[in-house]
Scaffold this motif. Structure first.
Motif, PDB file in Angstrom:
ATOM      1  N   LEU A 117     -34.591   9.182 -18.116  1.00  0.00           N
ATOM      2  CA  LEU A 117     -33.697  10.314 -18.381  1.00  0.00           C
ATOM      3  C   LEU A 117     -34.307  11.325 -19.342  1.00  0.00           C
ATOM      4  CD1 LEU A 117     -30.249   8.471 -18.771  1.00  0.00           C
ATOM      5  CD2 LEU A 117     -31.380   9.302 -16.705  1.00  0.00           C
ATOM      6  N   HIS A 118     -35.444  10.946 -19.970  1.00  0.00           N
ATOM      7  CA  HIS A 118     -36.161  11.840 -20.898  1.00  0.00           C
ATOM      8  C   HIS A 118     -35.270  12.279 -22.067  1.00  0.00           C
ATOM      9  CE1 HIS A 118     -39.209  11.845 -17.789  1.00  0.00           C
ATOM     10  NE2 HIS A 118     -38.346  12.358 -16.915  1.00  0.00           N
ATOM     11  N   LEU A 119     -34.532  11.322 -22.589  1.00  0.00           N
ATOM     12  CA  LEU A 119     -33.676  11.547 -23.754  1.00  0.00           C
ATOM     13  C   LEU A 119     -34.132  10.596 -24.861  1.00  0.00           C
ATOM     14  CD1 LEU A 119     -30.255  11.638 -21.880  1.00  0.00           C
ATOM     15  CD2 LEU A 119     -31.509  13.613 -22.786  1.00  0.00           C
ATOM     16  N   SER A 120     -34.663  11.145 -25.934  1.00  0.00           N
ATOM     17  CA  SER A 120     -35.277  10.317 -26.979  1.00  0.00           C
ATOM     18  C   SER A 120     -34.392  10.164 -28.217  1.00  0.00           C
ATOM     19  CB  SER A 120     -36.630  10.911 -27.390  1.00  0.00           C
ATOM     20  OG  SER A 120     -36.467  12.256 -27.848  1.00  0.00           O
ATOM     21  N   ASN A 121     -33.145  10.610 -28.137  1.00  0.00           N
ATOM     22  CA  ASN A 121     -32.250  10.516 -29.290  1.00  0.00           C
ATOM     23  C   ASN A 121     -31.749   9.076 -29.429  1.00  0.00           C
ATOM     24  OD1 ASN A 121     -29.580  10.575 -30.743  1.00  0.00           O
ATOM     25  ND2 ASN A 121     -30.127  12.734 -30.935  1.00  0.00           N
ATOM     26  N   HIS A 122     -32.138   8.411 -30.527  1.00  0.00           N
ATOM     27  CA  HIS A 122     -31.779   7.005 -30.721  1.00  0.00           C
ATOM     28  C   HIS A 122     -30.268   6.826 -30.898  1.00  0.00           C
ATOM     29  CE1 HIS A 122     -36.019   6.379 -30.986  1.00  0.00           C
ATOM     30  NE2 HIS A 122     -36.129   7.033 -32.128  1.00  0.00           N
ATOM     31  N   ALA A 123     -29.624   7.798 -31.511  1.00  0.00           N
ATOM     32  CA  ALA A 123     -28.175   7.712 -31.696  1.00  0.00           C
ATOM     33  C   ALA A 123     -27.463   7.741 -30.349  1.00  0.00           C
ATOM     34  CB  ALA A 123     -27.691   8.855 -32.583  1.00  0.00           C
ATOM     35  N   LEU A 124     -27.958   8.556 -29.430  1.00  0.00           N
ATOM     36  CA  LEU A 124     -27.358   8.623 -28.095  1.00  0.00           C
ATOM     37  C   LEU A 124     -27.554   7.306 -27.353  1.00  0.00           C
ATOM     38  CD1 LEU A 124     -25.941  10.303 -25.936  1.00  0.00           C
ATOM     39  CD2 LEU A 124     -28.182  11.170 -25.227  1.00  0.00           C
ATOM     40  N   THR A 125     -28.742   6.729 -27.484  1.00  0.00           N
ATOM     41  CA  THR A 125     -28.994   5.425 -26.870  1.00  0.00           C
ATOM     42  C   THR A 125     -28.028   4.377 -27.417  1.00  0.00           C
ATOM     43  OG1 THR A 125     -31.345   5.916 -26.560  1.00  0.00           O
ATOM     44  CG2 THR A 125     -30.705   3.601 -26.562  1.00  0.00           C
ATOM     45  N   GLY A 126     -27.885   4.359 -28.731  1.00  0.00           N
ATOM     46  CA  GLY A 126     -26.966   3.411 -29.347  1.00  0.00           C
ATOM     47  C   GLY A 126     -25.542   3.612 -28.890  1.00  0.00           C
ATOM     48  N   LEU A 127     -25.141   4.877 -28.692  1.00  0.00           N
ATOM     49  CA  LEU A 127     -23.781   5.166 -28.245  1.00  0.00           C
ATOM     50  C   LEU A 127     -23.531   4.635 -26.842  1.00  0.00           C
ATOM     51  CD1 LEU A 127     -21.045   6.560 -28.591  1.00  0.00           C
ATOM     52  CD2 LEU A 127     -22.115   8.678 -27.761  1.00  0.00           C
ATOM     53  N   VAL A 128     -24.501   4.794 -25.946  1.00  0.00           N
ATOM     54  CA  VAL A 128     -24.339   4.309 -24.572  1.00  0.00           C
ATOM     55  C   VAL A 128     -24.144   2.795 -24.564  1.00  0.00           C
ATOM     56  CG1 VAL A 128     -25.475   4.010 -22.335  1.00  0.00           C
ATOM     57  CG2 VAL A 128     -25.600   6.217 -23.525  1.00  0.00           C
ATOM     58  N   VAL A 129     -24.962   2.078 -25.342  1.00  0.00           N
ATOM     59  CA  VAL A 129     -24.828   0.619 -25.401  1.00  0.00           C
ATOM     60  C   VAL A 129     -23.505   0.224 -26.053  1.00  0.00           C
ATOM     61  CG1 VAL A 129     -25.887  -1.519 -26.218  1.00  0.00           C
ATOM     62  CG2 VAL A 129     -27.341   0.384 -25.490  1.00  0.00           C
TER      63      VAL A 129
END
Length: 394
Positions: A241-253
């Motif tokens: 998805l080419h999204l490197s924001n760690h906060a966004l990753t954490g939110l999805v999980v």
């Protein structure tokens, strides 16, 4: 402070301890891309690091599964917190693969101890007025804590300096605080005059297998989804998805675990005979949505897939565990439940390592889509087996 107020405070404190301890076990999830960048790991190594957690959980379930009945809830909870603190300390100084593997195993041991002991402790400490919701509180503390880990670590690593340090330092502080809560909590277990420590047996009586098999297959599929998101979602977010924001990753999980919690809490509203089939159907729809999200490179579809999969996993897991408990003799329930949890944690580890292997030669997208389809097939097998079982009963 009145006795009733103190009892409620202790109950809330131990439930919070449960949540914070489980939060510590999922802190590394959004940090895997950083470890990869700094230490040069392949996707396969990341999945192996993640799978080390399941090794710790399964080992703790087998070795210490019945120890809280012999030694008491408080000593085992304190032991779990000690392993949690040790894991955070190892991650603070980790400089290579060996230290990361050690940190994950220690974290898994902590989770394995807490999975059974903390659930029982929360139920036993519930004030009389809250007894009816005690099991739900324990469930929410468990899954909510697992979901908070990626969210907290993602936000801290994205917006604060020292991304591989600050979340573990915070975890150590929180563990120290809740250890005081556990130390001051009353002991609820009736201890024998002489402790008899032994391994937790794993087996399924023949007359329970008809209920166990479809529940275990559905549980395997659901926990494999949890493994997919907690181990591979950061790579999917960054490399596909080419999204490197760690906060966004954490939110999805976090959304996945939140949905799982809601599914577990809401399954009681369904008719008992429909709970596990509905959970399987919802899980199939959710994981197919995840496969489509990877194929279409869509964050929106991935979020929708996480939410639907989470609800399906939560419903199927809680319904399957309930069906197994109802079918098991009272003297064998702990044994059968432990077997079910071992199956679940095998599902978190081995399939995820398979993704790492396939990603090495076929690419991460193909591995993710193939894994999603395999999980959908497993859930469908569980659904068909339930239909066949009911026809035989009729």
């Amino acid at each position: 402070m009145t006795t009733d107020t103190r009892n409620r405070a202790v109950f809330i404190g131990v439930a919070l301890t449960f949540a914070l301890n489980m939060m510590g076990t999922t802190l590394p999830t959004p940090l895997y891309p950083i470890y990869q960048q700094q230490m040069g790991f392949s996707e396969l190594i990341v999945t192996v690091i993640f799978a080390a957690y399941a090794v710790g959980v399964i080992g703790a379930l087998i070795v210490t599964g019945s120890w809280s009945d012999q030694l008491g809830r408080r000593p085992m909870l304190l032991a779990g917190l000690a392993f949690s603190a040790a894991s955070a300390a190892v991650f603070l100084v980790a400089d290579g693969l060996g230290m990361l593997l050690l940190g994950r195993v220690l974290s898994g041991i902590s989770a394995g101890i807490f999975t059974g002991t903390a659930t029982v402790a929360v139920v036993e400490l519930a004030p009389a007025a809250w007894a009816g919701v005690a099991t739900l509180v324990a469930t929410a503390a468990n899954m909510g804590g697992l979901g908070m880990g990626p969210l907290v670590a993602g936000v801290l690593s994205q917006y604060l300096p020292a991304p591989l340090t600050v979340c573990y330092a915070l975890d150590l502080v929180l563990v120290a605080l809740v250890a005081v809560v556990v130390w001051r909590a009353p002991e609820t277990a009736e201890l024998p005059s002489r402790a008899r420590l032994g391994l937790q047996p794993l087996s399924v009586p023949p007359d329970v297998r008809a209920a166990f098999i479809p529940a275990a297959i559905a549980g395997f599929a659901g926990f494999a989804v949890l493994g997919l998101f907690t181990a591979v979602a950061p790579a999917v977010m960054g490399k596909i998805l080419h999204l490197s924001n760690h906060a966004l990753t954490g939110l999805v999980v976090f959304l996945l675990f939140l949905a799982s919690t809601l599914g577990q809490l809401g399954q009681a509203r369904l008719a008992e005979r429909f709970r596990l089939p509905i959970g399987c159907v919802v899980l199939i729809l959710g994981i197919l949505c995840v496969a489509l999200a990877i194929a279409q490179i869509s964050l929106a579809l991935l979020v929708i897939g996480a939410l639907i999969s989470g609800v399906g996993q939560g419903v199927a897991f809680r319904a399957g565990l309930g069906a197994i408990a109802a079918a098991s003799p009272p003297t064998r329930r702990a044994e059968v439940a432990s077997t079910f949890f071992v199956v679940a944690y095998v599902a978190i580890s081995i399939p995820v390592v398979g993704i790492g292997l396939v990603a090495g030669w076929a690419g991460l997208a193909a591995a993710g889509i193939g894994f999603s389809l395999a999980v959908a097939v497993l859930a469908a097998i569980a659904l068909v087996s339930l239909v066949v079982l009911r026809r035989r009963r009729r």
